[in-house]
Design a protein around this motif. Structure first.
Motif, PDB file in Angstrom:
ATOM      1  N   ARG A 134      31.798  27.953  -9.549  1.00 10.92           N
ATOM      2  CA  ARG A 134      30.856  28.758  -8.697  1.00 10.92           C
ATOM      3  C   ARG A 134      30.470  29.735  -9.480  1.00 10.92           C
ATOM      4  NH1 ARG A 134      29.907  29.390  -3.027  1.00 10.92           N
ATOM      5  NH2 ARG A 134      29.433  31.259  -2.617  1.00 10.92           N
ATOM      6  N   LEU A 138      26.277  30.351 -10.216  1.00  7.45           N
ATOM      7  CA  LEU A 138      25.383  31.334  -9.925  1.00  7.45           C
ATOM      8  C   LEU A 138      24.624  32.147 -11.055  1.00  7.45           C
ATOM      9  CD1 LEU A 138      27.770  32.833  -6.912  1.00  7.45           C
ATOM     10  CD2 LEU A 138      25.371  31.396  -6.841  1.00  7.45           C
ATOM     11  N   SER A 144      20.007  29.612  -9.478  1.00  9.78           N
ATOM     12  CA  SER A 144      20.348  30.587  -8.689  1.00  9.78           C
ATOM     13  C   SER A 144      19.536  31.898  -9.006  1.00  9.78           C
ATOM     14  CB  SER A 144      21.790  31.021  -8.874  1.00  9.78           C
ATOM     15  OG  SER A 144      22.329  31.981  -8.102  1.00  9.78           O
ATOM     16  N   ASP A 145      19.733  32.973  -8.081  1.00 14.07           N
ATOM     17  CA  ASP A 145      18.885  34.299  -7.955  1.00 14.07           C
ATOM     18  C   ASP A 145      19.927  35.185  -8.408  1.00 14.07           C
ATOM     19  OD1 ASP A 145      20.478  34.575  -5.782  1.00 14.07           O
ATOM     20  OD2 ASP A 145      18.534  34.362  -4.375  1.00 14.07           O
ATOM     21  N   ALA A 147      22.946  35.560  -6.734  1.00 14.12           N
ATOM     22  CA  ALA A 147      23.624  35.607  -5.285  1.00 14.12           C
ATOM     23  C   ALA A 147      23.944  34.226  -4.731  1.00 14.12           C
ATOM     24  CB  ALA A 147      23.233  36.721  -4.212  1.00 14.12           C
ATOM     25  N   ASN A 148      22.724  33.645  -4.775  1.00 11.61           N
ATOM     26  CA  ASN A 148      22.958  32.068  -3.851  1.00 11.61           C
ATOM     27  C   ASN A 148      21.663  31.271  -4.492  1.00 11.61           C
ATOM     28  OD1 ASN A 148      24.223  32.970  -1.177  1.00 11.61           O
ATOM     29  ND2 ASN A 148      22.809  34.597  -1.436  1.00 11.61           N
ATOM     30  N   LEU A 149      22.092  29.994  -4.207  1.00  9.40           N
ATOM     31  CA  LEU A 149      21.121  28.970  -4.955  1.00  9.40           C
ATOM     32  C   LEU A 149      19.670  29.163  -4.446  1.00  9.40           C
ATOM     33  CD1 LEU A 149      23.364  25.595  -4.576  1.00  9.40           C
ATOM     34  CD2 LEU A 149      23.000  27.079  -6.613  1.00  9.40           C
ATOM     35  N   LYS A 150      18.578  28.898  -5.143  1.00  8.05           N
ATOM     36  CA  LYS A 150      17.338  29.173  -4.932  1.00  8.05           C
ATOM     37  C   LYS A 150      17.176  28.168  -3.703  1.00  8.05           C
ATOM     38  CE  LYS A 150      16.076  30.432  -9.629  1.00  8.05           C
ATOM     39  NZ  LYS A 150      15.080  30.310 -10.732  1.00  8.05           N
ATOM     40  N   MET A 154      18.252  24.250  -3.006  1.00 13.00           N
ATOM     41  CA  MET A 154      18.956  23.804  -1.701  1.00 13.00           C
ATOM     42  C   MET A 154      18.161  22.899  -0.939  1.00 13.00           C
ATOM     43  SD  MET A 154      21.687  25.584  -1.175  1.00 13.00           S
ATOM     44  CE  MET A 154      22.076  25.614   0.326  1.00 13.00           C
ATOM     45  N   ASN A 182      30.646  22.578  -6.207  1.00 12.48           N
ATOM     46  CA  ASN A 182      30.335  24.026  -6.891  1.00 12.48           C
ATOM     47  C   ASN A 182      29.994  23.663  -8.414  1.00 12.48           C
ATOM     48  OD1 ASN A 182      30.933  25.667  -4.563  1.00 12.48           O
ATOM     49  ND2 ASN A 182      32.918  25.564  -4.843  1.00 12.48           N
TER      50      ASN A 182
END
Length: 228
Positions: A134, A138, A144-145, A147-150, A154, A182
């Motif tokens: 994971r 990230l 990812s940015d 913090a989360n997947l773009k 998604m 992940n």
């Protein structure tokens, strides 16, 4: 008369046994067998009886051992299911070795604690590996940015699930249960497949159902690459 001295050619002898030096050397090379033979002879000559084997319910000192019960009592820990067939085999082995109920309880408790600790350790190790996947995903700026997947990633992944997820969302559930969802390589693959399929099409509002676009894989492929 002067005493006769032995010539240098006469064989040297053992005054007690009357063996030549060569014969004595040969016997020395077989000490293992000779020692055993001598022990047997000494035992037989002295009239001593060999040590008797302890009775079935006696230990080496002749003391009585606890007798194995006809049936062991065992209550599994709360929340743990026990395979009855495996337990029956285990009880038979314990009875064969004459374990008392107290010994059975002690060994069973130790075994359960050992395997429980082992399973906990493996679960923690697997969770650590998943967390590593994971964190790596990230840190990948193509996914990812930070913090989360773009959102576009998604969307592409969700498109793959909608097309190939199987009944009752089986593919997504499998990835969640195993933690493979992940893994950066899995996310990259799903993102690429989603791009190849094209963005998910939403129904056109205000048009009859017969004019709505078909979002199946075959229909998307026809729109993108034409039909043969």
């Amino acid at each position: 008369m002067p005493s006769e001295t032995p010539t240098s050619d006469a064989p040297a002898t053992d005054a007690g046994a009357g063996q030549t030096t060569a014969e004595a050397a040969d016997n020395t090379s077989l000490t293992g067998n000779e020692a055993l033979s001598g022990e047997k002879s000494d035992s037989a000559a002295s009239g001593e009886k060999p040590a008797e084997k302890p009775a079935e319910n006696e230990d080496a000192k002749g003391e009585d051992r606890p007798k194995a019960p006809e049936k062991y009592e065992f209550t599994p820990p709360e929340g743990m299911e026990i395979d009855k067939e495996a337990l029956s085999s285990y009880e038979a082995l314990a009875r064969e070795h004459g374990l008392s109920q107290e010994q059975f309880d002690a060994i069973t408790k130790h075994g359960l604690e050992f395997f429980q600790n082992r399973l906990t350790g493996l679960a923690e190790q697997h969770a650590s590996i998943q967390q590593g996947w994971r964190d790596t995903a990230l840190k990948d700026r193509t996914l990812s940015d930070g913090a989360n997947l773009k959102p576009e990633v998604m969307q592409n992944v969700a498109h793959v699930f909608s097309q190939f997820g199987g009944e009752k969302d089986a593919l997504r559930k499998a990835l969640v249960e195993t933690g493979a969802g992940n893994h950066p390589a899995v996310i990259h693959a799903f993102n690429a497949i989603g791009k190849a399929l094209g963005a998910a099409q939403t129904p056109d509002r205000g048009k009859p159902a017969s004019e709505l676009k078909d979002n199946s894989y075959e229909a998307i492929a026809r729109r993108r690459y034409g039909s043969n």
